[in-house]
Write an enzyme that holds these catalytic residues in place. Sequence first.
Site, PDB file in Angstrom:
ATOM      1  N   SER A  22       0.824  -1.220   0.000  1.00  0.00           N
ATOM      2  CA  SER A  22       0.000   0.000   0.000  1.00  0.00           C
ATOM      3  C   SER A  22       0.858   1.270   0.000  1.00  0.00           C
ATOM      4  O   SER A  22       0.324   2.373  -0.086  1.00  0.00           O
ATOM      5  CB  SER A  22      -0.961   0.009   1.196  1.00  0.00           C
ATOM      6  OG  SER A  22      -0.254  -0.140   2.411  1.00  0.00           O
ATOM      7  N   ASN A 107      -2.625  -2.278  12.855  1.00  0.00           N
ATOM      8  CA  ASN A 107      -4.090  -2.165  12.756  1.00  0.00           C
ATOM      9  C   ASN A 107      -4.606  -0.912  13.466  1.00  0.00           C
ATOM     10  O   ASN A 107      -5.494  -0.222  12.973  1.00  0.00           O
ATOM     11  CB  ASN A 107      -4.758  -3.413  13.355  1.00  0.00           C
ATOM     12  CG  ASN A 107      -4.345  -4.667  12.611  1.00  0.00           C
ATOM     13  OD1 ASN A 107      -3.698  -4.577  11.566  1.00  0.00           O
ATOM     14  ND2 ASN A 107      -4.693  -5.828  13.145  1.00  0.00           N
ATOM     15  N   THR A 152     -41.301  25.767 -11.125  1.00  0.00           N
ATOM     16  CA  THR A 152     -41.583  24.404 -10.660  1.00  0.00           C
ATOM     17  C   THR A 152     -41.865  23.623 -11.941  1.00  0.00           C
ATOM     18  O   THR A 152     -42.456  24.168 -12.885  1.00  0.00           O
ATOM     19  CB  THR A 152     -42.792  24.335  -9.703  1.00  0.00           C
ATOM     20  OG1 THR A 152     -43.941  24.796 -10.397  1.00  0.00           O
ATOM     21  CG2 THR A 152     -42.577  25.184  -8.455  1.00  0.00           C
ATOM     22  N   HIS A 153     -41.448  22.396 -11.984  1.00  0.00           N
ATOM     23  CA  HIS A 153     -41.549  21.580 -13.215  1.00  0.00           C
ATOM     24  C   HIS A 153     -40.831  22.262 -14.388  1.00  0.00           C
ATOM     25  O   HIS A 153     -41.193  22.045 -15.540  1.00  0.00           O
ATOM     26  CB  HIS A 153     -43.006  21.313 -13.613  1.00  0.00           C
ATOM     27  CG  HIS A 153     -43.866  20.835 -12.491  1.00  0.00           C
ATOM     28  ND1 HIS A 153     -44.062  19.507 -12.193  1.00  0.00           N
ATOM     29  CD2 HIS A 153     -44.567  21.528 -11.544  1.00  0.00           C
ATOM     30  CE1 HIS A 153     -44.864  19.396 -11.144  1.00  0.00           C
ATOM     31  NE2 HIS A 153     -45.176  20.615 -10.721  1.00  0.00           N
ATOM     32  N   SER A 274     -15.187  26.187 -29.244  1.00  0.00           N
ATOM     33  CA  SER A 274     -15.329  24.976 -30.055  1.00  0.00           C
ATOM     34  C   SER A 274     -14.282  25.010 -31.148  1.00  0.00           C
ATOM     35  O   SER A 274     -14.008  26.072 -31.717  1.00  0.00           O
ATOM     36  CB  SER A 274     -16.730  24.947 -30.653  1.00  0.00           C
ATOM     37  OG  SER A 274     -16.743  24.162 -31.832  1.00  0.00           O
ATOM     38  N   LYS A 280     -18.928  29.568 -30.654  1.00  0.00           N
ATOM     39  CA  LYS A 280     -19.301  28.915 -29.392  1.00  0.00           C
ATOM     40  C   LYS A 280     -18.510  29.395 -28.167  1.00  0.00           C
ATOM     41  O   LYS A 280     -17.320  29.646 -28.239  1.00  0.00           O
ATOM     42  CB  LYS A 280     -19.106  27.390 -29.507  1.00  0.00           C
ATOM     43  CG  LYS A 280     -20.070  26.674 -30.407  1.00  0.00           C
ATOM     44  CD  LYS A 280     -21.533  26.725 -29.964  1.00  0.00           C
ATOM     45  CE  LYS A 280     -21.855  25.918 -28.739  1.00  0.00           C
ATOM     46  NZ  LYS A 280     -21.749  24.488 -28.937  1.00  0.00           N
ATOM     47  N   ASN A 282     -18.634  27.640 -24.435  1.00  0.00           N
ATOM     48  CA  ASN A 282     -19.287  26.513 -23.753  1.00  0.00           C
ATOM     49  C   ASN A 282     -19.022  26.514 -22.243  1.00  0.00           C
ATOM     50  O   ASN A 282     -17.921  26.849 -21.808  1.00  0.00           O
ATOM     51  CB  ASN A 282     -18.791  25.189 -24.342  1.00  0.00           C
ATOM     52  CG  ASN A 282     -19.194  25.033 -25.790  1.00  0.00           C
ATOM     53  OD1 ASN A 282     -20.278  25.470 -26.190  1.00  0.00           O
ATOM     54  ND2 ASN A 282     -18.325  24.439 -26.595  1.00  0.00           N
ATOM     55  N   GLU A 287     -20.103  21.984 -16.674  1.00  0.00           N
ATOM     56  CA  GLU A 287     -20.392  20.615 -17.141  1.00  0.00           C
ATOM     57  C   GLU A 287     -19.507  19.590 -16.439  1.00  0.00           C
ATOM     58  O   GLU A 287     -19.951  18.497 -16.071  1.00  0.00           O
ATOM     59  CB  GLU A 287     -20.223  20.525 -18.656  1.00  0.00           C
ATOM     60  CG  GLU A 287     -21.308  21.267 -19.409  1.00  0.00           C
ATOM     61  CD  GLU A 287     -20.973  21.409 -20.888  1.00  0.00           C
ATOM     62  OE1 GLU A 287     -21.782  20.976 -21.705  1.00  0.00           O
ATOM     63  OE2 GLU A 287     -19.906  21.954 -21.220  1.00  0.00           O
ATOM     64  N   TYR A 314      -9.798  -6.471  12.241  1.00  0.00           N
ATOM     65  CA  TYR A 314      -9.089  -6.015  11.037  1.00  0.00           C
ATOM     66  C   TYR A 314      -9.065  -7.111   9.971  1.00  0.00           C
ATOM     67  O   TYR A 314      -8.834  -8.284  10.250  1.00  0.00           O
ATOM     68  CB  TYR A 314      -7.647  -5.603  11.369  1.00  0.00           C
ATOM     69  CG  TYR A 314      -6.904  -5.167  10.114  1.00  0.00           C
ATOM     70  CD1 TYR A 314      -7.011  -3.863   9.645  1.00  0.00           C
ATOM     71  CD2 TYR A 314      -6.159  -6.081   9.365  1.00  0.00           C
ATOM     72  CE1 TYR A 314      -6.378  -3.481   8.477  1.00  0.00           C
ATOM     73  CE2 TYR A 314      -5.520  -5.695   8.194  1.00  0.00           C
ATOM     74  CZ  TYR A 314      -5.637  -4.386   7.753  1.00  0.00           C
ATOM     75  OH  TYR A 314      -5.021  -4.011   6.593  1.00  0.00           O
ATOM     76  N   GLN A 319      -7.581  -2.201   3.602  1.00  0.00           N
ATOM     77  CA  GLN A 319      -6.570  -1.423   2.867  1.00  0.00           C
ATOM     78  C   GLN A 319      -7.185  -0.803   1.597  1.00  0.00           C
ATOM     79  O   GLN A 319      -6.775   0.255   1.156  1.00  0.00           O
ATOM     80  CB  GLN A 319      -5.392  -2.326   2.509  1.00  0.00           C
ATOM     81  CG  GLN A 319      -4.241  -1.609   1.856  1.00  0.00           C
ATOM     82  CD  GLN A 319      -2.990  -2.478   1.793  1.00  0.00           C
ATOM     83  OE1 GLN A 319      -2.355  -2.745   2.798  1.00  0.00           O
ATOM     84  NE2 GLN A 319      -2.653  -2.922   0.598  1.00  0.00           N
TER      85      GLN A 319
HETATM   86  N1  ARG Z   1      -1.317  -1.306   5.000  1.00  0.00           N
HETATM   87  C1  ARG Z   1      -2.273  -1.839   5.924  1.00  0.00           C
HETATM   88  C2  ARG Z   1      -3.663  -1.227   5.674  1.00  0.00           C
HETATM   89  O1  ARG Z   1      -3.754  -0.238   5.086  1.00  0.00           O
HETATM   90  C3  ARG Z   1      -1.869  -1.584   7.335  1.00  0.00           C
HETATM   91  C4  ARG Z   1      -2.415  -2.543   8.301  1.00  0.00           C
HETATM   92  C5  ARG Z   1      -1.834  -3.883   8.094  1.00  0.00           C
HETATM   93  N2  ARG Z   1      -2.245  -4.800   9.091  1.00  0.00           N
HETATM   94  C6  ARG Z   1      -2.098  -6.139   8.973  1.00  0.00           C
HETATM   95  N3  ARG Z   1      -2.516  -6.866   9.956  1.00  0.00           N
HETATM   96  N4  ARG Z   1      -1.597  -6.676   7.883  1.00  0.00           N
HETATM   97  O2  ARG Z   1      -4.650  -1.761   6.079  1.00  0.00           O
END
Ligand code: ARG
Length: 464
Positions: A22, A107, A152-153, A274, A280, A282, A287, A314, A319
């Site tokens: 991560s 965690n 309205t509408h 455009s 144009k 726009n 949008e 957990y 993640q």
């Molecule tokens: N990178 C992990 C996450 O975002 C951190 C926690 C990892 N915990 C574990 N028990 N593997 O959740």
Amino acid sequence: MKMWSGRFSQSPDAEFEQWQRSFPFDRVLLPYEVVGSKAHVAALAKAGVLNGDELAAVQFALDQIAREGVPSTEDAAIEDVHHYVEKRLAVLAGEVGYKVHTGRSRNEQIATDLRLYVREQIDEVTHLLADFVSAFVKQAEAAGDGAMPAYTHLQRAEPVLVAHWLLAYVEMFLRDMDRLADCRKRLNVCPLGSGAIAGTILPLDRVAMAAELQFDAPTANSMDATSDRDFAIEFAQALSFVALHLSRWAEEFILFCTTEFGFVKLPEAYSTGSSAMPQKKNPDALELIRGKAGKIFAEAAALFVGVKGLPLAYNKDLQETQQPIFSVVQQVSSTIRVATGFMTTVEFNYAHMQQTASGGFMNAQAAAAYLVKLGVPFRKAHELIGKAVRLCVERGCELEQLSKEDYAFCGIAADELFYHALTLDEVLAIHNVQGGTAPARVREALQTAKEKLSQYFGVAHACT
Ligand code: ARG
């Protein structure tokens, strides 16, 4: 060194190892990981795990890591932001760096980092929204007693003050700010000391850690604390409301800047041309704002669904909740910035709005109300004025252009006061209730909006 290699005799599959990391996205959490770690090491020292010198060394190293910021080059051996800080601590502080993980778990760390991140983003988005709302308030003030048709509408209904229309958006976005404040209240408890699932094995002072990180209290249950992402879901939903309101606003402005409506002068700074049609201009900014809402809802939904069915506590699925949070907040913040620029720059075609506010039988309800004042039951008055409208439609004229004789033909005794009741000023003035469009009421509403806003800006910035 990995954070968990001891019990393994085999290395992970190379592709899997890279795929599950991560760090490519959770590196944005580095500042929160550092402050959380500082609160943890202070508690470790209090519990006797680190001596004074060791505490000073790791605190110094943590500050250094914060100063260095997120590394620009990706180290593929780093699993996540927690791993990064641990490794860096060992480099900067030596062996004592490896003591820092005593009595804690990733965690609780990720749960804490995300709470700190979301809390900061709530403050930032609230600030952006306050600027945006302030642009509406300034425009409403500049609009004075100018009038426009309200629909309205998408059919002409009754005239309103331009300021009343703009203040409708102020209400929406003030509600969004309120929703964020509410989310912040529930979010503001500290998971540190929850350990991996059952609570830390050391006598760590959870109240002190919470206080150091400006949380109101420690979380109440370690299993919930390490697996809860409700705060992030709520935040994403609150941001979805912002996107929802932005898309309604954008759509209405797109309509109102068409030649057909002609109420809004599309600022060149927020338009494009455009490549094919030279004439144009726009409304691309509007949008795109309308278009982004769909993406934002989808990511908020991904976050919500991602937590569905997860057993306590957990699970690595969690993640996957990180990227939608980062993405939603990035998109909403940048959109509010563009929308604020637009609202600050935009000009209105007041003359045309005023002129349009008078036609199209938008005084019909006021005409019926006048008859009601004379004692005619409303249903009957409705019917009589409806008949007069039909006559106007046949003749191609407005109610105020029918003669007394025409009205007599419709069964209405029209005197001078009746004609007076049909004028735009009178039609506006009779909506004299709190929240109505009578000019005095709109001035009150404007004042109230300014007061609410000043809470966010403080005295110096309160709009005048
Ligand atoms: N990178 C992990 C996450 O975002 C951190 C926690 C990892 N915990 C574990 N028990 N593997 O959740």
